[in-house]
Design a protein around this motif. Sequence first.
Motif, PDB file in Angstrom:
ATOM      1  N   ILE A   1      30.425 -19.443   8.361  1.00 29.54           N
ATOM      2  CA  ILE A   1      29.553 -20.510   7.875  1.00 29.54           C
ATOM      3  C   ILE A   1      28.446 -19.899   7.021  1.00 29.54           C
ATOM      4  O   ILE A   1      27.655 -19.095   7.504  1.00 29.54           O
ATOM      5  N   GLU A   2      28.420 -20.303   5.735  1.00 27.29           N
ATOM      6  CA  GLU A   2      27.436 -19.751   4.785  1.00 27.29           C
ATOM      7  C   GLU A   2      26.556 -20.868   4.256  1.00 27.29           C
ATOM      8  O   GLU A   2      27.013 -21.989   4.008  1.00 27.29           O
ATOM      9  N   LYS A   3      25.282 -20.549   4.123  1.00 21.80           N
ATOM     10  CA  LYS A   3      24.322 -21.495   3.542  1.00 21.80           C
ATOM     11  C   LYS A   3      23.273 -20.677   2.804  1.00 21.80           C
ATOM     12  O   LYS A   3      22.622 -19.819   3.401  1.00 21.80           O
ATOM     13  N   ALA A   4      23.156 -20.907   1.516  1.00 19.73           N
ATOM     14  CA  ALA A   4      22.152 -20.242   0.681  1.00 19.73           C
ATOM     15  C   ALA A   4      22.217 -18.715   0.813  1.00 19.73           C
ATOM     16  O   ALA A   4      21.194 -18.046   0.894  1.00 19.73           O
ATOM     17  N   GLY A   5      23.431 -18.174   0.854  1.00 21.06           N
ATOM     18  CA  GLY A   5      23.599 -16.725   0.887  1.00 21.06           C
ATOM     19  C   GLY A   5      23.434 -16.082   2.254  1.00 21.06           C
ATOM     20  O   GLY A   5      23.456 -14.867   2.381  1.00 21.06           O
ATOM     21  N   ARG A   6      23.267 -16.891   3.285  1.00 24.14           N
ATOM     22  CA  ARG A   6      23.142 -16.371   4.652  1.00 24.14           C
ATOM     23  C   ARG A   6      24.280 -16.931   5.500  1.00 24.14           C
ATOM     24  O   ARG A   6      24.763 -18.035   5.245  1.00 24.14           O
TER      25      ARG A   6
ATOM     26  N   CYS B   1      35.859 -10.613   7.782  1.00 26.17           N
ATOM     27  CA  CYS B   1      35.959 -12.052   7.539  1.00 26.17           C
ATOM     28  C   CYS B   1      34.877 -12.530   6.570  1.00 26.17           C
ATOM     29  O   CYS B   1      35.154 -13.302   5.654  1.00 26.17           O
ATOM     30  N   VAL B   2      33.649 -12.061   6.766  1.00 24.13           N
ATOM     31  CA  VAL B   2      32.543 -12.433   5.875  1.00 24.13           C
ATOM     32  C   VAL B   2      32.809 -11.921   4.459  1.00 24.13           C
ATOM     33  O   VAL B   2      32.621 -12.643   3.476  1.00 24.13           O
ATOM     34  N   GLU B   3      33.261 -10.683   4.345  1.00 25.40           N
ATOM     35  CA  GLU B   3      33.541 -10.123   3.016  1.00 25.40           C
ATOM     36  C   GLU B   3      34.665 -10.877   2.316  1.00 25.40           C
ATOM     37  O   GLU B   3      34.596 -11.129   1.110  1.00 25.40           O
TER      38      GLU B   3
ATOM     39  N   ARG C   1      21.157 -17.144  21.223  1.00 24.07           N
ATOM     40  CA  ARG C   1      20.564 -17.858  20.088  1.00 24.07           C
ATOM     41  C   ARG C   1      21.500 -17.795  18.897  1.00 24.07           C
ATOM     42  O   ARG C   1      22.450 -17.013  18.866  1.00 24.07           O
ATOM     43  N   THR C   2      21.200 -18.625  17.911  1.00 26.10           N
ATOM     44  CA  THR C   2      21.884 -18.555  16.621  1.00 26.10           C
ATOM     45  C   THR C   2      20.914 -17.939  15.626  1.00 26.10           C
ATOM     46  O   THR C   2      19.695 -18.012  15.798  1.00 26.10           O
ATOM     47  N   LEU C   3      21.454 -17.311  14.594  1.00 31.13           N
ATOM     48  CA  LEU C   3      20.601 -16.759  13.549  1.00 31.13           C
ATOM     49  C   LEU C   3      21.364 -16.719  12.233  1.00 31.13           C
ATOM     50  O   LEU C   3      22.590 -16.657  12.212  1.00 31.13           O
ATOM     51  N   TRP C   4      20.608 -16.781  11.150  1.00 28.27           N
ATOM     52  CA  TRP C   4      21.180 -16.725   9.807  1.00 28.27           C
ATOM     53  C   TRP C   4      20.924 -15.328   9.250  1.00 28.27           C
ATOM     54  O   TRP C   4      19.780 -14.876   9.224  1.00 28.27           O
ATOM     55  N   MET C   5      21.983 -14.651   8.806  1.00 24.02           N
ATOM     56  CA  MET C   5      21.849 -13.278   8.312  1.00 24.02           C
ATOM     57  C   MET C   5      22.468 -13.135   6.923  1.00 24.02           C
ATOM     58  O   MET C   5      23.479 -13.772   6.616  1.00 24.02           O
ATOM     59  N   THR C   6      21.868 -12.285   6.122  1.00 24.01           N
ATOM     60  CA  THR C   6      22.420 -11.971   4.804  1.00 24.01           C
ATOM     61  C   THR C   6      23.599 -11.012   4.993  1.00 24.01           C
ATOM     62  O   THR C   6      23.714 -10.346   6.033  1.00 24.01           O
ATOM     63  N   PRO C   7      24.448 -10.888   3.980  1.00 23.68           N
ATOM     64  CA  PRO C   7      25.536  -9.897   4.070  1.00 23.68           C
ATOM     65  C   PRO C   7      25.002  -8.486   4.318  1.00 23.68           C
ATOM     66  O   PRO C   7      25.592  -7.728   5.095  1.00 23.68           O
TER      67      PRO C   7
ATOM     68  N   MET D   1      25.186  -8.758  21.646  1.00 15.67           N
ATOM     69  CA  MET D   1      26.047  -8.477  20.494  1.00 15.67           C
ATOM     70  C   MET D   1      26.021  -9.668  19.540  1.00 15.67           C
ATOM     71  O   MET D   1      25.661 -10.790  19.927  1.00 15.67           O
ATOM     72  N   LEU D   2      26.421  -9.415  18.304  1.00 14.46           N
ATOM     73  CA  LEU D   2      26.481 -10.445  17.265  1.00 14.46           C
ATOM     74  C   LEU D   2      27.929 -10.807  16.973  1.00 14.46           C
ATOM     75  O   LEU D   2      28.814  -9.950  17.004  1.00 14.46           O
ATOM     76  N   ASN D   3      28.149 -12.075  16.642  1.00 13.70           N
ATOM     77  CA  ASN D   3      29.481 -12.517  16.250  1.00 13.70           C
ATOM     78  C   ASN D   3      29.340 -13.787  15.424  1.00 13.70           C
ATOM     79  O   ASN D   3      28.291 -14.437  15.444  1.00 13.70           O
ATOM     80  N   THR D   4      30.372 -14.109  14.705  1.00 13.70           N
ATOM     81  CA  THR D   4      30.444 -15.438  14.123  1.00 13.70           C
ATOM     82  C   THR D   4      30.739 -16.388  15.276  1.00 13.70           C
ATOM     83  O   THR D   4      31.227 -15.956  16.330  1.00 13.70           O
ATOM     84  N   PRO D   5      30.458 -17.674  15.132  1.00 13.72           N
ATOM     85  CA  PRO D   5      30.867 -18.600  16.183  1.00 13.72           C
ATOM     86  C   PRO D   5      32.385 -18.484  16.350  1.00 13.72           C
ATOM     87  O   PRO D   5      33.148 -18.712  15.400  1.00 13.72           O
ATOM     88  N   ALA D   6      32.810 -18.077  17.537  1.00 15.19           N
ATOM     89  CA  ALA D   6      34.229 -17.771  17.727  1.00 15.19           C
ATOM     90  C   ALA D   6      34.586 -17.832  19.199  1.00 15.19           C
ATOM     91  O   ALA D   6      33.721 -17.759  20.067  1.00 15.19           O
TER      92      ALA D   6
END
Length: 157
Positions: free
Chosen positions: A16-21, A134-136, A110-116, A34-39
Amino acid sequence: MTDNRWKPNVTVAAIIEKAGRFLLVEEETADGLMLNTPAGHLDAGESPAEGCAREALEETAHPFTPTALIGIYMARTRKGSQDVTYMRFAFAGELGEREEGRALDHGIVRTLWMTPGEIRASQARHRSPLLLKCVEDYMTGQRFPLSLVHVDSSVHS
């Protein structure tokens, strides 16, 4: 007779991308936060796209509608006596408004928005080795129609 056939764990992921994040979740694991995409794991009786929508809602409190398949990925994890292979279906789609008052799934902090760049810099904290790939692939514009995954009616019966 025991069935010793190898079977991968099927998972689904929302990219899920929004405004480059990108929307990620921070979750408690045996290895710490740990970090993950919603999965998560695909449940019986659902298509990969349906499973992805469910997991995204449970982990982010946002409705998610898959609109394209980004790719199908495999990774193997070995820790001690555990040897697990995951097959991940990653989807792009549309994110709805957060459902106020909806609790996040057990273990999600929590959720967070991160840049590439932030995602690349945090690889030591990625729950899945497939997160960055997946993000790339999403960033290169890789998209396949949802119809690429055929779901027979027997799945829902």
